[in-house]
Design a protein around this motif. Structure first.
Motif, PDB file in Angstrom:
ATOM      1  N   TRP A  25       0.848  -1.194   0.000  1.00 37.26           N
ATOM      2  CA  TRP A  25       0.000   0.000   0.000  1.00 37.26           C
ATOM      3  C   TRP A  25       0.879   1.238   0.000  1.00 37.26           C
ATOM      4  O   TRP A  25       1.798   1.374   0.814  1.00 37.26           O
ATOM      5  CB  TRP A  25      -0.902   0.013   1.228  1.00 37.26           C
ATOM      6  N   ARG A  26       0.581   2.165  -0.899  1.00 33.75           N
ATOM      7  CA  ARG A  26       1.321   3.437  -0.945  1.00 33.75           C
ATOM      8  C   ARG A  26       0.351   4.584  -1.175  1.00 33.75           C
ATOM      9  O   ARG A  26      -0.635   4.438  -1.886  1.00 33.75           O
ATOM     10  CB  ARG A  26       2.317   3.443  -2.119  1.00 33.75           C
ATOM     11  N   SER A  27       0.680   5.731  -0.625  1.00 35.81           N
ATOM     12  CA  SER A  27      -0.137   6.922  -0.864  1.00 35.81           C
ATOM     13  C   SER A  27       0.300   7.659  -2.115  1.00 35.81           C
ATOM     14  O   SER A  27      -0.458   8.470  -2.650  1.00 35.81           O
ATOM     15  CB  SER A  27      -0.067   7.854   0.343  1.00 35.81           C
ATOM     16  N   ASN A  28       1.515   7.396  -2.579  1.00 35.64           N
ATOM     17  CA  ASN A  28       2.074   8.097  -3.732  1.00 35.64           C
ATOM     18  C   ASN A  28       1.994   7.211  -4.964  1.00 35.64           C
ATOM     19  O   ASN A  28       2.616   6.154  -5.015  1.00 35.64           O
ATOM     20  CB  ASN A  28       3.528   8.487  -3.436  1.00 35.64           C
ATOM     21  N   LEU A  29       1.235   7.657  -5.961  1.00 40.82           N
ATOM     22  CA  LEU A  29       1.017   6.839  -7.137  1.00 40.82           C
ATOM     23  C   LEU A  29       2.289   6.669  -7.968  1.00 40.82           C
ATOM     24  O   LEU A  29       2.538   5.594  -8.516  1.00 40.82           O
ATOM     25  CB  LEU A  29      -0.098   7.434  -8.003  1.00 40.82           C
ATOM     26  N   ASP A  30       3.113   7.685  -8.068  1.00 36.11           N
ATOM     27  CA  ASP A  30       4.363   7.584  -8.838  1.00 36.11           C
ATOM     28  C   ASP A  30       5.281   6.515  -8.244  1.00 36.11           C
ATOM     29  O   ASP A  30       5.921   5.752  -8.971  1.00 36.11           O
ATOM     30  CB  ASP A  30       5.084   8.919  -8.876  1.00 36.11           C
ATOM     31  N   ARG A  31       5.343   6.456  -6.913  1.00 33.41           N
ATOM     32  CA  ARG A  31       6.166   5.430  -6.279  1.00 33.41           C
ATOM     33  C   ARG A  31       5.567   4.046  -6.506  1.00 33.41           C
ATOM     34  O   ARG A  31       6.302   3.065  -6.660  1.00 33.41           O
ATOM     35  CB  ARG A  31       6.307   5.722  -4.789  1.00 33.41           C
ATOM     36  N   ALA A  32       4.273   3.978  -6.520  1.00 32.17           N
ATOM     37  CA  ALA A  32       3.619   2.687  -6.788  1.00 32.17           C
ATOM     38  C   ALA A  32       3.959   2.188  -8.184  1.00 32.17           C
ATOM     39  O   ALA A  32       4.243   1.005  -8.387  1.00 32.17           O
ATOM     40  CB  ALA A  32       2.113   2.833  -6.630  1.00 32.17           C
ATOM     41  N   ILE A  33       3.944   3.102  -9.153  1.00 31.70           N
ATOM     42  CA  ILE A  33       4.272   2.712 -10.526  1.00 31.70           C
ATOM     43  C   ILE A  33       5.715   2.215 -10.605  1.00 31.70           C
ATOM     44  O   ILE A  33       6.006   1.199 -11.235  1.00 31.70           O
ATOM     45  CB  ILE A  33       4.062   3.906 -11.475  1.00 31.70           C
ATOM     46  N   ALA A  34       6.620   2.928  -9.954  1.00 32.92           N
ATOM     47  CA  ALA A  34       8.027   2.518  -9.971  1.00 32.92           C
ATOM     48  C   ALA A  34       8.212   1.152  -9.339  1.00 32.92           C
ATOM     49  O   ALA A  34       8.981   0.320  -9.842  1.00 32.92           O
ATOM     50  CB  ALA A  34       8.874   3.567  -9.242  1.00 32.92           C
ATOM     51  N   ASN A  35       7.497   0.899  -8.255  1.00 30.28           N
ATOM     52  CA  ASN A  35       7.659  -0.383  -7.579  1.00 30.28           C
ATOM     53  C   ASN A  35       7.051  -1.519  -8.362  1.00 30.28           C
ATOM     54  O   ASN A  35       7.636  -2.608  -8.437  1.00 30.28           O
ATOM     55  CB  ASN A  35       7.023  -0.338  -6.191  1.00 30.28           C
ATOM     56  N   MET A  36       5.896  -1.302  -8.953  1.00 27.81           N
ATOM     57  CA  MET A  36       5.241  -2.423  -9.632  1.00 27.81           C
ATOM     58  C   MET A  36       6.025  -2.860 -10.854  1.00 27.81           C
ATOM     59  O   MET A  36       5.919  -4.003 -11.286  1.00 27.81           O
ATOM     60  CB  MET A  36       3.792  -2.085  -9.987  1.00 27.81           C
ATOM     61  N   ARG A  37       6.828  -1.967 -11.421  1.00 26.83           N
ATOM     62  CA  ARG A  37       7.660  -2.360 -12.558  1.00 26.83           C
ATOM     63  C   ARG A  37       8.609  -3.486 -12.196  1.00 26.83           C
ATOM     64  O   ARG A  37       8.886  -4.364 -13.017  1.00 26.83           O
ATOM     65  CB  ARG A  37       8.477  -1.168 -13.047  1.00 26.83           C
ATOM     66  N   VAL A  38       9.140  -3.472 -10.964  1.00 27.77           N
ATOM     67  CA  VAL A  38      10.176  -4.457 -10.599  1.00 27.77           C
ATOM     68  C   VAL A  38       9.709  -5.475  -9.578  1.00 27.77           C
ATOM     69  O   VAL A  38      10.255  -6.578  -9.509  1.00 27.77           O
ATOM     70  CB  VAL A  38      11.433  -3.746 -10.094  1.00 27.77           C
ATOM     71  N   ARG A  39       8.701  -5.128  -8.767  1.00 31.35           N
ATOM     72  CA  ARG A  39       8.281  -6.037  -7.704  1.00 31.35           C
ATOM     73  C   ARG A  39       6.788  -6.330  -7.722  1.00 31.35           C
ATOM     74  O   ARG A  39       6.267  -6.943  -6.799  1.00 31.35           O
ATOM     75  CB  ARG A  39       8.663  -5.466  -6.336  1.00 31.35           C
ATOM     76  N   GLY A  40       6.118  -5.854  -8.751  1.00 34.02           N
ATOM     77  CA  GLY A  40       4.677  -6.029  -8.770  1.00 34.02           C
ATOM     78  C   GLY A  40       4.255  -7.380  -9.295  1.00 34.02           C
ATOM     79  O   GLY A  40       5.061  -8.190  -9.770  1.00 34.02           O
ATOM     80  N   TYR A  41       2.973  -7.613  -9.228  1.00 38.32           N
ATOM     81  CA  TYR A  41       2.357  -8.800  -9.807  1.00 38.32           C
ATOM     82  C   TYR A  41       1.886  -8.430 -11.218  1.00 38.32           C
ATOM     83  O   TYR A  41       1.335  -7.352 -11.424  1.00 38.32           O
ATOM     84  CB  TYR A  41       1.159  -9.253  -8.966  1.00 38.32           C
ATOM     85  N   TRP A  42       2.091  -9.347 -12.152  1.00 40.74           N
ATOM     86  CA  TRP A  42       1.784  -9.064 -13.554  1.00 40.74           C
ATOM     87  C   TRP A  42       0.870 -10.125 -14.142  1.00 40.74           C
ATOM     88  O   TRP A  42       0.977 -11.309 -13.809  1.00 40.74           O
ATOM     89  CB  TRP A  42       3.080  -9.006 -14.367  1.00 40.74           C
ATOM     90  N   GLY A  43       0.003  -9.686 -15.036  1.00 39.45           N
ATOM     91  CA  GLY A  43      -0.809 -10.615 -15.783  1.00 39.45           C
ATOM     92  C   GLY A  43      -0.071 -11.120 -17.001  1.00 39.45           C
ATOM     93  O   GLY A  43       1.068 -10.730 -17.269  1.00 39.45           O
ATOM     94  N   GLN A  44      -0.740 -11.960 -17.772  1.00 42.07           N
ATOM     95  CA  GLN A  44      -0.099 -12.594 -18.931  1.00 42.07           C
ATOM     96  C   GLN A  44      -0.214 -11.725 -20.183  1.00 42.07           C
ATOM     97  O   GLN A  44       0.446 -11.993 -21.187  1.00 42.07           O
ATOM     98  CB  GLN A  44      -0.733 -13.963 -19.201  1.00 42.07           C
ATOM     99  N   GLY A  45      -1.039 -10.709 -20.129  1.00 42.66           N
ATOM    100  CA  GLY A  45      -1.177  -9.794 -21.259  1.00 42.66           C
ATOM    101  C   GLY A  45      -2.329 -10.157 -22.175  1.00 42.66           C
ATOM    102  O   GLY A  45      -2.762 -11.308 -22.248  1.00 42.66           O
ATOM    103  N   THR A  46      -2.817  -9.144 -22.882  1.00 45.77           N
ATOM    104  CA  THR A  46      -3.871  -9.348 -23.878  1.00 45.77           C
ATOM    105  C   THR A  46      -3.522  -8.519 -25.107  1.00 45.77           C
ATOM    106  O   THR A  46      -3.097  -7.367 -24.999  1.00 45.77           O
ATOM    107  CB  THR A  46      -5.256  -8.969 -23.313  1.00 45.77           C
ATOM    108  N   GLN A  47      -3.676  -9.109 -26.279  1.00 42.19           N
ATOM    109  CA  GLN A  47      -3.274  -8.466 -27.519  1.00 42.19           C
ATOM    110  C   GLN A  47      -4.335  -7.478 -27.987  1.00 42.19           C
ATOM    111  O   GLN A  47      -5.526  -7.814 -28.055  1.00 42.19           O
ATOM    112  CB  GLN A  47      -3.048  -9.513 -28.611  1.00 42.19           C
ATOM    113  N   VAL A  48      -3.878  -6.282 -28.313  1.00 43.93           N
ATOM    114  CA  VAL A  48      -4.732  -5.273 -28.936  1.00 43.93           C
ATOM    115  C   VAL A  48      -4.130  -4.941 -30.296  1.00 43.93           C
ATOM    116  O   VAL A  48      -2.962  -4.560 -30.376  1.00 43.93           O
ATOM    117  CB  VAL A  48      -4.826  -4.006 -28.066  1.00 43.93           C
TER     118      VAL A  48
END
Length: 129
Positions: free
Chosen positions: A102-125
């Motif tokens: 949990w973070r109050s700062n969205l920019d820090r959340a974005i930075a963290n999820m790039r390297v430590r976040g959970y990711w889906g498998q993706g969907t093609q557009v």
């Protein structure tokens, strides 16, 4: 381990719309920021949009601002990306990511999820001209 599943991708003509969904397997989803990223063939993965845990703070890449809208429904453990006025250059695999803290700062959340976040498998557009 939180699992994320994206859906809603497909083939659309330029100027059309698609709505992507990102469904999470656990209730902890409601406590963390969600990001959307995309990767086109031969290019690096790039940031598209993000939304904080409560849904009252959002941010967008300049390339999609005014055309895409991110939202979430914590009761359904699901985030969405509404994509309007699609262009051929929006063609990519779209991924959702969930922060791991949990973070109050969205920019820090974005930075963290790039390297430590959970990711889906993706969907093609794919947007045809």
């Amino acid at each position: 381990q939180v699992q994320l599943v994206e859906s809603g991708g497909g083939l659309v003509q330029a100027g059309g719309s698609l709505k992507l969904s990102c469904a999470a397997s656990e209730r902890t989803f409601s406590s963390y920021a969600v990001g959307w990223f995309r990767q086109a063939p031969g290019k690096e993965r790039e940031f598209v949009s993000a939304i904080n845990w409560s849904g009252d703070d959002t941010t967008y890449a300049d390339s999609v601002k005014g055309r895409f809208t991110v939202s979430r429904d914590n009761a359904k453990n699901t985030a969405y990306l509404q994509m309007n006025s699609l262009k051929p250059e929006d063609t990519a695999v779209y991924y959702c990511a969930l922060d791991s803290y949990w973070r109050s700062n969205l920019d820090r959340a974005i930075a963290n999820m790039r390297v430590r976040g959970y990711w889906g498998q993706g969907t093609q557009v794919t947007v045809s001209s």
